[in-house]
Motif scaffolding. Structure first.
Motif, PDB file in Angstrom:
ATOM      1  N   ASP A  97       0.840  -1.254   0.016  1.00 33.23           N
ATOM      2  CA  ASP A  97      -0.006   0.028   0.003  1.00 33.23           C
ATOM      3  C   ASP A  97       0.860   1.283  -0.105  1.00 33.23           C
ATOM      4  O   ASP A  97       2.178   1.415  -0.023  1.00 33.23           O
ATOM      5  N   GLU A  98       0.270   2.358   0.133  1.00 32.00           N
ATOM      6  CA  GLU A  98       0.868   3.678   0.031  1.00 32.00           C
ATOM      7  C   GLU A  98       1.855   3.821   1.288  1.00 32.00           C
ATOM      8  O   GLU A  98       2.979   4.213   1.184  1.00 32.00           O
ATOM      9  N   VAL A  99       1.441   3.267   2.218  1.00 29.75           N
ATOM     10  CA  VAL A  99       2.068   3.548   3.631  1.00 29.75           C
ATOM     11  C   VAL A  99       3.611   2.648   3.366  1.00 29.75           C
ATOM     12  O   VAL A  99       4.779   3.334   3.454  1.00 29.75           O
ATOM     13  N   PHE A 100       3.529   1.586   2.927  1.00 29.54           N
ATOM     14  CA  PHE A 100       4.722   0.695   2.557  1.00 29.54           C
ATOM     15  C   PHE A 100       5.565   1.352   1.532  1.00 29.54           C
ATOM     16  O   PHE A 100       6.844   1.356   1.715  1.00 29.54           O
ATOM     17  N   ILE A 101       5.160   1.815   0.589  1.00 36.69           N
ATOM     18  CA  ILE A 101       5.927   2.558  -0.400  1.00 36.69           C
ATOM     19  C   ILE A 101       6.722   3.896   0.192  1.00 36.69           C
ATOM     20  O   ILE A 101       7.826   3.800  -0.217  1.00 36.69           O
ATOM     21  N   VAL A 102       5.875   4.704   0.628  1.00 44.05           N
ATOM     22  CA  VAL A 102       6.377   5.928   1.194  1.00 44.05           C
ATOM     23  C   VAL A 102       7.529   5.539   2.434  1.00 44.05           C
ATOM     24  O   VAL A 102       8.436   6.299   2.406  1.00 44.05           O
ATOM     25  N   LEU A 103       7.097   4.568   3.188  1.00 44.45           N
ATOM     26  CA  LEU A 103       8.085   4.604   4.144  1.00 44.45           C
ATOM     27  C   LEU A 103       9.465   3.706   3.676  1.00 44.45           C
ATOM     28  O   LEU A 103      10.648   3.990   4.037  1.00 44.45           O
ATOM     29  N   THR A 104       9.219   3.027   2.610  1.00 50.01           N
ATOM     30  CA  THR A 104      10.433   2.262   2.037  1.00 50.01           C
ATOM     31  C   THR A 104      11.301   3.130   1.343  1.00 50.01           C
ATOM     32  O   THR A 104      12.633   3.356   1.323  1.00 50.01           O
ATOM     33  N   ILE A 105      10.791   4.128   0.612  1.00 49.97           N
ATOM     34  CA  ILE A 105      11.423   5.131  -0.184  1.00 49.97           C
ATOM     35  C   ILE A 105      12.222   6.423   1.040  1.00 49.97           C
ATOM     36  O   ILE A 105      13.276   6.411   0.958  1.00 49.97           O
ATOM     37  N   GLY A 106      11.398   6.528   1.900  1.00 46.99           N
ATOM     38  CA  GLY A 106      11.898   7.341   3.038  1.00 46.99           C
ATOM     39  C   GLY A 106      13.052   6.709   3.707  1.00 46.99           C
ATOM     40  O   GLY A 106      14.417   7.264   4.037  1.00 46.99           O
ATOM     41  N   ALA A 107      12.992   5.404   4.290  1.00 50.58           N
ATOM     42  CA  ALA A 107      13.975   4.584   4.840  1.00 50.58           C
ATOM     43  C   ALA A 107      15.278   4.438   3.905  1.00 50.58           C
ATOM     44  O   ALA A 107      16.439   4.462   4.370  1.00 50.58           O
ATOM     45  N   SER A 108      14.902   4.322   2.758  1.00 48.10           N
ATOM     46  CA  SER A 108      16.205   3.988   1.563  1.00 48.10           C
ATOM     47  C   SER A 108      16.997   5.143   1.368  1.00 48.10           C
ATOM     48  O   SER A 108      18.386   5.050   1.352  1.00 48.10           O
ATOM     49  N   LEU A 109      16.263   6.426   1.360  1.00 40.95           N
ATOM     50  CA  LEU A 109      16.968   7.820   1.283  1.00 40.95           C
ATOM     51  C   LEU A 109      17.810   7.864   2.386  1.00 40.95           C
ATOM     52  O   LEU A 109      19.034   8.157   2.301  1.00 40.95           O
ATOM     53  N   ILE A 110      17.322   7.733   3.647  1.00 44.99           N
ATOM     54  CA  ILE A 110      17.794   8.203   5.069  1.00 44.99           C
ATOM     55  C   ILE A 110      19.165   7.226   5.019  1.00 44.99           C
ATOM     56  O   ILE A 110      20.187   7.423   5.537  1.00 44.99           O
ATOM     57  N   ALA A 111      18.914   5.786   4.747  1.00 45.11           N
ATOM     58  CA  ALA A 111      19.972   4.844   4.935  1.00 45.11           C
ATOM     59  C   ALA A 111      21.033   5.078   3.997  1.00 45.11           C
ATOM     60  O   ALA A 111      22.371   5.157   4.400  1.00 45.11           O
TER      61      ALA A 111
END
Length: 370
Positions: free
Chosen positions: A26-40
Motif C-alpha cells: 500500500d501507500e504506507v509501505f511504499i512511502v516508508l520504504t522510499i524514506g528509509a532507503s534515502l535516509i539509509a
C-alpha cells in the motif's frame, strides 16, 4: 467442548486477517520504504551510524516478513506470495535508488558503515533469530509492541540492500554479494525466529508447524546459510586471535623499552611507532618500526634478545625484524645570554628557575710564622 474448538479457530482467523494487512503493498509501505532507503543511503555515504539507525526505525519491511513467517507456518502459499511480492518490490526499489545515488555522488571510497555490512557471520544469524522472535511476540502481545522499534534496529533490513546498491554502482561485485548475504541472513533469521516463537506461544500454531511443508523448506534454507556464515565466523575468530597476539607482542616490546636489563636501548632514544605481523610467513615475521635518535640502536644483539623473550611467551615462534628511523635534531648554535635574569623574567611563574641564595665562604686568615 464446542467452544474450546471454535475459539482457537476464531483466534487463528483474526491473526490471518491481521497478517494479510501487514503483507499489503500500500501507500504506507511504499512511502516508508522510499524514506528509509534515502535516509539509509545518505547515512552510509556520510558514514554516520546515527542516521543509519534512524533508517532502521522507519523501515517497514519487518511487517511483510513476519506475515511470511505466519504464512509458512500455516502452509498458506497465497499469503506467502503476497508477502514476498511486497518485500521484493521494496528491495528492488531500494537497490535502484541506492545505485543511482552511489553513481551520482561518485565517492572514491566508502566508509566503515559500508564495510561493516559486507561480511556477515553466525553472530548476525543469531541476532536475526532473536529479533524475528521478538517481532512476532510483539504481534501476538499488544503490550509488547513498544519493542518493535528496538527489534528493527537490532536486525537491519534496509541498510544491507542500500550497501549492495552502492557497491553495485561501483562494480564491486564481491562486496555487494556479501551485503546481499547479510540481507538473506536477516530475512531467513526473522522468518525462522518468528516460526519458532509462534509455535512455542500457541498450541494450535504448534500443530500447524508440524504439518507445514513450507516450514521444513524454511528450516532447510536457513541451514544452508550455516556454510558461508560458519566460514566467515571462523575467519573472524582467526583475525581476533591474530589481533590479540599482535597486541600482546606490542605490550611485551613496550615493556622491554622501559626495562634496564633487557631493552632496545635508552627509552628516551628509542620509541616504538608501528608493529605489524606477516602471518603468511613461517615463522610469522614481526616488523617493528622504531624511531631512534641514536642510529646505532637497537643493536643486533638487543633485537635477538627481545625475539627470544617474545618466543618464550607465545605458543608460536616468531622472527623479529626492526626497521630504524633516525631522528636528526637540526639547529644553529648560539652564544648564551650575558644577563640570564632578563631571559628568566620572560618565563611564566611556574617555569621560573629555582634561585638559591649564594653562600660565600668565610674569609680565611693567613697564618704567618714569626
Amino acid at each position: 467442548m464446542k467452544s474450546s474448538v471454535v475459539e482457537p479457530l476464531k483466534r487463528l482467523e483474526e491473526l490471518h486477517r491481521s497478517y494479510r494487512r501487514d503483507a499489503a503493498l500500500d501507500e504506507v509501505f511504499i512511502v516508508l520504504t522510499i524514506g528509509a532507503s534515502l535516509i539509509a543511503t545518505f547515512g552510509l555515504l556520510a558514514n554516520s551510524a546515527a542516521v543509519v539507525i534512524g533508517a532502521m526505525v522507519v523501515a517497514p519491511w519487518i511487517m511483510p516478513i513476519r506475515s511470511g513467517a505466519f504464512a509458512i507456518l500455516l502452509g498458506d502459499a497465497r499469503l506467502l506470495s503476497r508477502a514476498l511480492r511486497t518485500l521484493f518490490i521494496g528491495v528492488l526499489t531500494t537497490t535502484v535508488m541506492a545505485a543511482l545515488l552511489g553513481s551520482s555522488v561518485g565517492l572514491p571510497q566508502f566508509g566503515s558503515e559500508v564495510a561493516a555490512r559486507t561480511a556477515p557471520n553466525l553472530l548476525d544469524l543469531g541476532i536475526a533469530l532473536v529479533a524475528g522472535g521478538l517481532a512476532t511476540y510483539a504481534k501476538l502481545r499488544s503490550d509488547a509492541v513498544s519493542s518493535l522499534a528496538g527489534t528493527a534496529i537490532a536486525v537491519a533490513l534496509v541498510p544491507p540492500i542500500c550497501v549492495m546498491g552502492l557497491l553495485i554502482s561501483h562494480q564491486r561485485w564481491s562486496l555487494a554479494s556479501g551485503a546481499g548475504l547479510l540481507f538473506a541472513t536477516n530475512l531467513m533469521g526473522i522468518l525462522t525466529g518468528g516460526l519458532v516463537l509462534m509455535a512455542w506461544k500457541d498450541p494450535v500454531l504448534r500443530q500447524q508447524l508440524r504439518r507445514s511443508h513450507l516450514s521444513a523448506a524454511n528450516f532447510a534454507l536457513t541451514g544452508l546459510l550455516l556454510i558461508p556464515l560458519g566460514s566467515s565466523f571462523i575467519n573472524l575468530l582467526g583475525r581476533a586471535r591474530q589481533d590479540n597476539t599482535r597486541d600482546a607482542i606490542r605490550s611485551t616490546i613496550l615493556s622491554f623499552l622501559r626495562r634496564e636489563t633487557l631493552t632496545f636501548g635508552d627509552q628516551q632514544n628509542v620509541d616504538l611507532e608501528q608493529l605489524d605481523i606477516d602471518w603468511g610467513r613461517n615463522p610469522p615475521v614481526i616488523r617493528a618500526l622504531v624511531r631512534v635518535t641514536d642510529p646505532r640502536l637497537p643493536t643486533f644483539k638487543q633485537v635477538s634478545a627481545v625475539q627470544d623473550e617474545i618466543n618464550k611467551r607465545q605458543s608460536l615462534r616468531f622472527q623479529l625484524v626492526v626497521q630504524r628511523t633516525a631522528v636528526d635534531v637540526v639547529g644553529p648554535e648560539e652564544a648564551p645570554n650575558e644577563n640570564n635574569s632578563s631571559a628568566s623574567n620572560l618565563l611564566p611563574s611556574d617555569q621560573q628557575p629555582d634561585v638559591l641564595p649564594q653562600l660565600t665562604a668565610p674569609p680565611t686568615l693567613d697564618k704567618t710564622t714569626d
